[in-house]
Design a protein around this motif. Structure first.
Motif, PDB file in Angstrom:
ATOM      1  N   CYS A   6      -9.431   6.707  -0.236  1.00 18.09           N
ATOM      2  CA  CYS A   6      -8.844   5.445  -0.668  1.00 18.09           C
ATOM      3  C   CYS A   6      -9.615   4.301   0.007  1.00 18.09           C
ATOM      4  O   CYS A   6      -9.661   4.230   1.236  1.00 18.09           O
ATOM      5  CB  CYS A   6      -7.364   5.386  -0.294  1.00 18.09           C
ATOM      6  SG  CYS A   6      -6.660   3.749  -0.615  1.00 18.09           S
ATOM      7  N   HIS A   8      -8.860   1.313   0.267  1.00 20.10           N
ATOM      8  CA  HIS A   8      -7.980   0.387   0.986  1.00 20.10           C
ATOM      9  C   HIS A   8      -7.585   0.973   2.337  1.00 20.10           C
ATOM     10  O   HIS A   8      -7.689   0.322   3.370  1.00 20.10           O
ATOM     11  CB  HIS A   8      -6.724   0.085   0.161  1.00 20.10           C
ATOM     12  CG  HIS A   8      -7.023  -0.476  -1.198  1.00 20.10           C
ATOM     13  ND1 HIS A   8      -7.631  -1.703  -1.372  1.00 20.10           N
ATOM     14  CD2 HIS A   8      -6.828   0.023  -2.436  1.00 20.10           C
ATOM     15  CE1 HIS A   8      -7.775  -1.933  -2.669  1.00 20.10           C
ATOM     16  NE2 HIS A   8      -7.309  -0.891  -3.336  1.00 20.10           N
ATOM     17  N   CYS A   9      -7.135   2.240   2.330  1.00 20.16           N
ATOM     18  CA  CYS A   9      -6.724   2.897   3.578  1.00 20.16           C
ATOM     19  C   CYS A   9      -7.936   3.397   4.368  1.00 20.16           C
ATOM     20  O   CYS A   9      -7.824   3.756   5.532  1.00 20.16           O
ATOM     21  CB  CYS A   9      -5.803   4.070   3.293  1.00 20.16           C
ATOM     22  SG  CYS A   9      -4.316   3.610   2.406  1.00 20.16           S
ATOM     23  N   HIS A  60      -2.807   4.855  -5.288  1.00 22.37           N
ATOM     24  CA  HIS A  60      -2.408   5.544  -4.056  1.00 22.37           C
ATOM     25  C   HIS A  60      -0.877   5.438  -3.909  1.00 22.37           C
ATOM     26  O   HIS A  60      -0.363   4.647  -3.115  1.00 22.37           O
ATOM     27  CB  HIS A  60      -3.134   4.931  -2.854  1.00 22.37           C
ATOM     28  CG  HIS A  60      -3.095   5.820  -1.655  1.00 22.37           C
ATOM     29  ND1 HIS A  60      -3.723   5.523  -0.472  1.00 22.37           N
ATOM     30  CD2 HIS A  60      -2.492   7.032  -1.467  1.00 22.37           C
ATOM     31  CE1 HIS A  60      -3.500   6.503   0.402  1.00 22.37           C
ATOM     32  NE2 HIS A  60      -2.757   7.421  -0.178  1.00 22.37           N
ATOM     33  N   CYS A  64      -0.852   3.368   0.291  1.00 21.79           N
ATOM     34  CA  CYS A  64      -0.816   1.908   0.313  1.00 21.79           C
ATOM     35  C   CYS A  64      -0.277   1.310  -0.984  1.00 21.79           C
ATOM     36  O   CYS A  64      -0.078   0.117  -1.081  1.00 21.79           O
ATOM     37  CB  CYS A  64      -2.213   1.373   0.587  1.00 21.79           C
ATOM     38  SG  CYS A  64      -3.396   1.852  -0.698  1.00 21.79           S
TER      39      CYS A  64
HETATM   40 ZN   LIG Z   1      -4.468   3.748   0.093  1.00 27.16          ZN
END
Ligand SMILES: [Zn+2]
Ligand SMILES: Cc1cc2nc3c(=O)[nH]c(=O)nc-3n(C[C@H](O)[C@H](O)[C@H](O)COP(=O)(O)OP(=O)(O)OC[C@H]3O[C@@H](n4cnc5c(N)ncnc54)[C@H](O)[C@@H]3O)c2cc1C
Lengths: 96, 416
Positions: A6, A8-9, A60, A64
């Motif tokens: 991911c 973002h994560c 996700h 997130c």
């Molecule tokens: Zn994520």
């Protein structure tokens, strides 16, 4: 089981944390009422369904809770890259 | 073609079964055909058979990149039923069911069609409302069906758990006694043998790599063994339909997804019907060999790899063990995947295209085995006459632009 990174994560997580969002980079028409039935149907239903390099959205869901894109090979299932929505892939059908 | 009979069995026993004639020829392709069928699965072979048998077109080749019936035809869980909700779908699937009922005689080949009945379980109030609506719609269409109680379900399938204490208790089911199963390979082989006997060339190990066009009309196909001319090209390539369509510059409203199945070790007869559940998501029957045949859900992502993710299988097994606690002790033997061509409305595409002489029959997704005879029948008619068969008209490609979709997600069996 896919292991998906991911963006973002910034972590690899198991596929079960995600849900699939379908083909990426399909832009919603700005003026739907100006489209012909042909164009509207194409936007809603017709897909490239590529065998090989495919750009697709993932969500996700239990992480997130944000969408991002992935470039994945639909034959080997190898994920070649993931990138944030709004950015462009570095790997495309032509370059792979 | 020599007829199969008890007599021929006896006669060949005398020569230790070493002198049976080949089931079909392996011809070298001609330069040109009236019709080329791309894809030698059950649907493609049935199409070729009915083109020759019903429409008298015998200058046909079926071109298959692997071996006959090696695609989804060989990978499916063979459930056959016709209890679909909408008139258009119900009529198409019931035509198929009627053809199944006479198919072994028609083909002189035992397709092991077994009308052992199909239960579609309901686990909540909305399931039961949908089931009642569907069964009533079926009966209006002349299709057999009944809403049955948990007690009746227990009589039909004694090992099932109808306890009110289970996580998702069974509240009832639809029951179609005319439904059942058939031997998947035999269907492909039976149609192949029948088509071959009528003069159809079955070309295996040959991949179609391009569709050659001239002035907006088809003139033939490029293959891994060179160009072959054709006046009409009928594509029946299931999960690879998008790839074949792209060869003619077309796109389809189809996405190819993995669908998995698994079988257990053979056990003694314990389940003589088909049980399906949409809500907990699993379906199961027992083959004549004794193995439990279990179908999983469709994987969520596009995939051409003929395999899917393990958690999908795991989820299905949870559902099966919930329905049949006794099966938790059975060991699984093999697991595999196919590539299914899913359509947005869970209904097939049987259609002409914008290219003159190019036809597609695809989008059967997770449930096209049951439709093999009917699909071939109406598609052959569509190709032969260059206009949709009355039962195929609603399954036109144009419906995705006109909006006249036929939403069969509720009756499709596998959620996708
Ligand atoms: Zn994520
Ligand atoms: C696990 C699983 C379970 C299923 N369970 C059921 C069920 O219980 N009941 C039911 O009704 N349906 C079921 N289905 C769906 C059913 O299997 C299919 O809808 C049906 O078999 C499709 O038949 P077909 O002949 O169109 O496709 P296929 O048998 O896949 O045939 C297509 C053929 O085209 C060939 N091909 C592709 N591209 C090319 C090319 N470029 N050149 C030449 N040849 C090419 C392929 O090699 C293949 O042999 C299931 C499917 C799967 C995967």
């Amino acid at each position: 089981m896919l292991l998906i990174h991911c963006p973002h994560c910034r972590e690899h997580r198991e596929e079960e944390e995600f849900s699939y969002g379908g083909e990426a980079h399909i832009v919603r028409p700005l003026e739907p009422e100006a489209l012909s039935d042909e164009e509207w149907g194409d936007y809603l239903f017709f897909r490239t369904n590529s065998r090989g390099i495919h750009h697709e959205m993932w969500y996700h869901a239990v992480g997130c809770r944000r969408y991002f894109n992935a470039t994945r090979n639909t034959v080997t299932y190898e994920i070649l890259e993931t990138y944030k929505t709004g950015t462009q892939p570095t790997i495309t059908g032509a370059s792979a | 073609m020599k007829k199969y009979s008890a007599f021929s069995l006896l006669k060949n026993a005398l020569s230790y079964h070493e002198n049976w004639q080949k089931v079909w020829r392996s011809p070298t392709p001609k330069k040109e055909y009236d019709v080329i069928v791309v894809g030698g699965g059950g649907h493609g072979l049935a199409t070729a058979y009915y083109l020759a048998k019903v429409h008298g077109i015998t200058n046909i080749a079926v071109i298959e990149k692997g071996y006959l019936g090696g695609g989804n035809t060989a990978r499916n869980t063979t459930i056959i039923r016709s209890n679909y909700l909408w008139d258009e779908a119900a009529q198409l699937y019931d035509l198929s069911l009627k053809l199944w009922e006479g198919l072994s005689q028609e083909l002189n080949y035992n397709v092991m069609f077994s009308q052992r009945g199909v239960l579609n379980l309901g686990h909540n109030l909305q399931d039961m409302r949908d089931i009642e609506r569907r069964v009533n719609a079926n009966r209006l269409n002349g299709i057999d069906g009944e809403v049955v109680s948990p007690q009746r379900i227990k009589e039909i399938a004694p090992l099932i758990n109808i306890s009110r204490d289970s996580r998702y208790p069974i509240l009832g089911a639809s029951w179609q006694p005319r439904g059942g199963t058939a031997r998947h390979d035999a269907v492909a082989w039976g149609y192949a043998r029948g088509a071959d006997a009528l003069g159809v060339d079955l070309i295996q190990q040959t991949e179609v790599t391009g569709i050659r066009r001239k002035d907006g009309a088809v003139v033939g196909v490029e293959t891994s063994n060179g160009f072959i001319g054709a006046r009409k090209v009928a594509c029946v390539t299931a999960g690879n339909s998008g790839v074949v369509a792209a060869m003619a510059g077309l796109r389809l409203p189809v996405e190819s997804r993995p669908l998995q199945a698994l079988v257990s070790e053979p056990v003694k007869p314990c389940l003589d019907t088909v049980v399906m559940s949409n809500a907990v998501h699993g379906y199961i029957s027992q083959s004549d060999k004794g193995d439990l045949v279990i179908g999983a859900g469709v994987d969520s992502y596009n995939g051409y790899g003929q395999r899917g993710s393990f958690h999908v299988v795991e989820h299905t097994i949870q559902a099966i063990c919930e329905l049949f606690p006794a099966f938790s002790r059975v060991r699984m033997n093999r697991q595999w995947g196919g590539v299914v061509d899913t359509c947005p409305d869970a209904c097939p595409i049987i259609s002409k295209t914008s290219v003159q002489g190019l036809y597609f029959n695809c989008g059967w997704g997770t449930g096209g085995f049951k439709a093999t005879p009917g699909s071939g029948y109406v598609f052959a008619d569509t190709v032969a006459n260059d206009r949709p068969h009355p039962l195929a008209a609603a399954f036109n490609l144009d419906r995705f632009n006109s909006g006249a979709l036929i939403d069969e997600h509720g009756a499709a069996g596998v959620a996708h």
